[in-house]
Design a protein around this motif. Structure first.
Motif, PDB file in Angstrom:
ATOM      1  N   ILE A  87       1.327   7.944   0.528  1.00 39.70           N
ATOM      2  CA  ILE A  87       1.061   6.503   0.447  1.00 39.70           C
ATOM      3  C   ILE A  87       1.942   5.829  -0.596  1.00 39.70           C
ATOM      4  O   ILE A  87       2.298   4.653  -0.459  1.00 39.70           O
ATOM      5  CB  ILE A  87      -0.439   6.243   0.150  1.00 39.70           C
ATOM      6  CG1 ILE A  87      -0.777   4.766   0.346  1.00 39.70           C
ATOM      7  CG2 ILE A  87      -0.798   6.705  -1.248  1.00 39.70           C
ATOM      8  CD1 ILE A  87      -0.605   4.267   1.740  1.00 39.70           C
ATOM      9  N   ARG A  88       2.310   6.557  -1.652  1.00 35.87           N
ATOM     10  CA  ARG A  88       3.178   5.962  -2.683  1.00 35.87           C
ATOM     11  C   ARG A  88       4.562   5.665  -2.120  1.00 35.87           C
ATOM     12  O   ARG A  88       5.214   4.709  -2.544  1.00 35.87           O
ATOM     13  CB  ARG A  88       3.273   6.898  -3.890  1.00 35.87           C
ATOM     14  CG  ARG A  88       1.980   7.034  -4.670  1.00 35.87           C
ATOM     15  CD  ARG A  88       2.220   7.712  -6.010  1.00 35.87           C
ATOM     16  NE  ARG A  88       2.675   9.082  -5.824  1.00 35.87           N
ATOM     17  CZ  ARG A  88       1.882  10.148  -5.738  1.00 35.87           C
ATOM     18  NH1 ARG A  88       0.571   9.981  -5.781  1.00 35.87           N
ATOM     19  NH2 ARG A  88       2.369  11.351  -5.574  1.00 35.87           N
TER      20      ARG A  88
ATOM     21  N   LEU B  17       5.855  -0.614   3.851  1.00 32.03           N
ATOM     22  CA  LEU B  17       4.750  -1.118   4.649  1.00 32.03           C
ATOM     23  C   LEU B  17       4.389  -2.539   4.220  1.00 32.03           C
ATOM     24  O   LEU B  17       4.092  -3.401   5.059  1.00 32.03           O
ATOM     25  CB  LEU B  17       3.539  -0.193   4.491  1.00 32.03           C
ATOM     26  CG  LEU B  17       2.447  -0.290   5.565  1.00 32.03           C
ATOM     27  CD1 LEU B  17       3.002   0.111   6.930  1.00 32.03           C
ATOM     28  CD2 LEU B  17       1.264   0.599   5.194  1.00 32.03           C
ATOM     29  N   GLY B  18       4.432  -2.786   2.908  1.00 34.42           N
ATOM     30  CA  GLY B  18       4.198  -4.138   2.405  1.00 34.42           C
ATOM     31  C   GLY B  18       5.257  -5.111   2.889  1.00 34.42           C
ATOM     32  O   GLY B  18       4.955  -6.264   3.232  1.00 34.42           O
TER      33      GLY B  18
ATOM     34  N   LEU C  93       4.196 -10.675  -4.399  1.00 31.52           N
ATOM     35  CA  LEU C  93       3.816 -10.429  -5.791  1.00 31.52           C
ATOM     36  C   LEU C  93       2.586  -9.531  -5.874  1.00 31.52           C
ATOM     37  O   LEU C  93       2.513  -8.630  -6.719  1.00 31.52           O
ATOM     38  CB  LEU C  93       3.555 -11.761  -6.500  1.00 31.52           C
ATOM     39  CG  LEU C  93       4.778 -12.661  -6.699  1.00 31.52           C
ATOM     40  CD1 LEU C  93       4.361 -14.004  -7.296  1.00 31.52           C
ATOM     41  CD2 LEU C  93       5.812 -11.983  -7.590  1.00 31.52           C
ATOM     42  N   ALA C  94       1.602  -9.769  -4.996  1.00 32.34           N
ATOM     43  CA  ALA C  94       0.394  -8.935  -4.998  1.00 32.34           C
ATOM     44  C   ALA C  94       0.720  -7.491  -4.638  1.00 32.34           C
ATOM     45  O   ALA C  94       0.214  -6.551  -5.270  1.00 32.34           O
ATOM     46  CB  ALA C  94      -0.625  -9.510  -4.022  1.00 32.34           C
ATOM     47  N   LEU C  95       1.578  -7.299  -3.645  1.00 31.80           N
ATOM     48  CA  LEU C  95       1.948  -5.950  -3.235  1.00 31.80           C
ATOM     49  C   LEU C  95       2.773  -5.253  -4.315  1.00 31.80           C
ATOM     50  O   LEU C  95       2.628  -4.046  -4.536  1.00 31.80           O
ATOM     51  CB  LEU C  95       2.739  -5.999  -1.925  1.00 31.80           C
ATOM     52  CG  LEU C  95       1.924  -6.396  -0.690  1.00 31.80           C
ATOM     53  CD1 LEU C  95       2.846  -6.690   0.486  1.00 31.80           C
ATOM     54  CD2 LEU C  95       0.940  -5.290  -0.325  1.00 31.80           C
ATOM     55  N   ARG C  96       3.613  -6.010  -5.004  1.00 32.95           N
ATOM     56  CA  ARG C  96       4.404  -5.423  -6.091  1.00 32.95           C
ATOM     57  C   ARG C  96       3.494  -4.982  -7.235  1.00 32.95           C
ATOM     58  O   ARG C  96       3.700  -3.920  -7.828  1.00 32.95           O
ATOM     59  CB  ARG C  96       5.426  -6.445  -6.584  1.00 32.95           C
ATOM     60  CG  ARG C  96       6.532  -5.859  -7.458  1.00 32.95           C
ATOM     61  CD  ARG C  96       7.606  -6.887  -7.706  1.00 32.95           C
ATOM     62  NE  ARG C  96       8.159  -7.403  -6.460  1.00 32.95           N
ATOM     63  CZ  ARG C  96       8.987  -8.426  -6.385  1.00 32.95           C
ATOM     64  NH1 ARG C  96       9.335  -9.076  -7.489  1.00 32.95           N
ATOM     65  NH2 ARG C  96       9.469  -8.823  -5.227  1.00 32.95           N
TER      66      ARG C  96
ATOM     67  N   LYS D 277       3.008  -1.098  -8.649  1.00 32.74           N
ATOM     68  CA  LYS D 277       3.137  -0.711 -10.053  1.00 32.74           C
ATOM     69  C   LYS D 277       1.880  -0.007 -10.549  1.00 32.74           C
ATOM     70  O   LYS D 277       1.956   0.963 -11.312  1.00 32.74           O
ATOM     71  CB  LYS D 277       3.430  -1.943 -10.914  1.00 32.74           C
ATOM     72  CG  LYS D 277       4.821  -2.533 -10.719  1.00 32.74           C
ATOM     73  CD  LYS D 277       5.031  -3.739 -11.615  1.00 32.74           C
ATOM     74  CE  LYS D 277       6.426  -4.318 -11.434  1.00 32.74           C
ATOM     75  NZ  LYS D 277       6.630  -5.529 -12.291  1.00 32.74           N
ATOM     76  N   ARG D 278       0.734  -0.488 -10.094  1.00 32.76           N
ATOM     77  CA  ARG D 278      -0.528   0.132 -10.511  1.00 32.76           C
ATOM     78  C   ARG D 278      -0.623   1.569 -10.007  1.00 32.76           C
ATOM     79  O   ARG D 278      -1.025   2.478 -10.755  1.00 32.76           O
ATOM     80  CB  ARG D 278      -1.699  -0.687  -9.986  1.00 32.76           C
ATOM     81  CG  ARG D 278      -3.061  -0.139 -10.380  1.00 32.76           C
ATOM     82  CD  ARG D 278      -4.166  -1.024  -9.842  1.00 32.76           C
ATOM     83  NE  ARG D 278      -5.476  -0.488 -10.175  1.00 32.76           N
ATOM     84  CZ  ARG D 278      -6.618  -1.041  -9.801  1.00 32.76           C
ATOM     85  NH1 ARG D 278      -6.613  -2.151  -9.099  1.00 32.76           N
ATOM     86  NH2 ARG D 278      -7.766  -0.475 -10.134  1.00 32.76           N
TER      87      ARG D 278
END
Length: 270
Positions: A192-193, A199-200, A255-258, A262-263
């Protein structure tokens, strides 16, 4: 290399600051102008349809794409060949052409096949005859986006699954885990990483490509803007608002996907 990486991490996102200033200026202009406020209120009615088409289409495309990816990685040569055939053919057809084909050729063909298969049940009065008009243009558009994007998403899943070290899979086999357990517990959490960034990108791309459903008359942002502009002759104002709304959606999602990416990276490093 270290200095370059440190500079990249500490670099201030001036592009984002400039975009935020422009977005704020546009919002103030909309609030201060009765014309822009009217255009925005009208066009914004299509946001719900745009979001619905994107979310449902992407969810279905991801599920189908994962299935195609698993077929491509199967031990069966026939399944691999079918998956490769599907991916190459679908990726070679423009989304707009696929949209027209599904809407005006695929849907009638499906209805004819369904009625042929269920003819005995229809004769017995158990079910009614399916008509082409029973399949709404909205769902025809969603199916077209699902099929079109599933080919690209399947390659994302396939590459992500292949990025997992074979040694870990072999170790899971040695522990007696089944194929499903290996995929659920070992392969997918690590893949998934690798999968998430592309995918985003596909999700953001589908937000923009969802505007193509307007050619079928589906009342999304673009269709409502087109109808309003044609009736009022306010083309500049209308399409400026349409572009503004799409930019808010796509940049916000990016921005949300980025941030999510990072998280996940920080959790992996810990």
């Amino acid at each position: 290399m270290t200095a370059t990486t440190s500079t990249a991490k500490s670099e201030f996102p001036w592009w984002l600051a400039a975009a935020a200033v422009l977005a704020l200026a546009a919002a103030l202009a909309i609030a201060a102008s009765d014309l822009y406020a009217e255009v925005f209120a009208t066009v914004a009615k299509g946001i719900g349809i745009t979001v619905f088409v994107t979310v449902v289409g992407f969810a279905l495309a991801s599920a189908l794409g994962l299935g195609i990816a698993l077929m491509a990685l199967s031990g069966s040569q026939w399944l691999r060949q079918i998956a490769r055939f599907y991916v190459e053919i679908i990726r070679g057809v423009p989304i707009l052409v696929l949209l027209f084909w599904i809407a005006f050729a695929g849907a009638p063909a499906f209805v004819a096949a369904w009625n042929g298969l269920t003819a005995p049940l229809q004769s017995a009065g158990w079910i009614g005859e399916l008509l082409v008009r029973d399949i709404s243009l909205l769902w025809r558009a969603i199916m077209a986006l699902t099929i079109g994007y599933s080919a690209f998403i399947s390659e994302v899943f396939r590459a992500g699954i292949l990025s997992v070290e074979k040694g870990q899979i072999e170790a899971a086999k040695a522990l007696g885990l089944t194929r499903v357990q290996r995929f659920r517990l070992i392969v997918f959490p690590q893949a998934i990483r690798t999968i998430l960034p592309p995918l985003g990108n596909d999700f953001v791309a589908m937000v923009k490509d969802s505007s193509l459903v307007s050619v079928l008359g589906v009342a999304d942002i673009t269709q409502i803007g087109k109808v309003y502009a044609a009736g009022s002759f306010r083309f500049f104002e209308t399409y400026s608002i349409v572009a503004y709304i799409y930019l808010i959606l796509t940049v916000g999602l990016s921005l949300a996907l980025r941030a999510l990416e990072k998280r996940l990276r920080r959790q992996h490093e810990q």
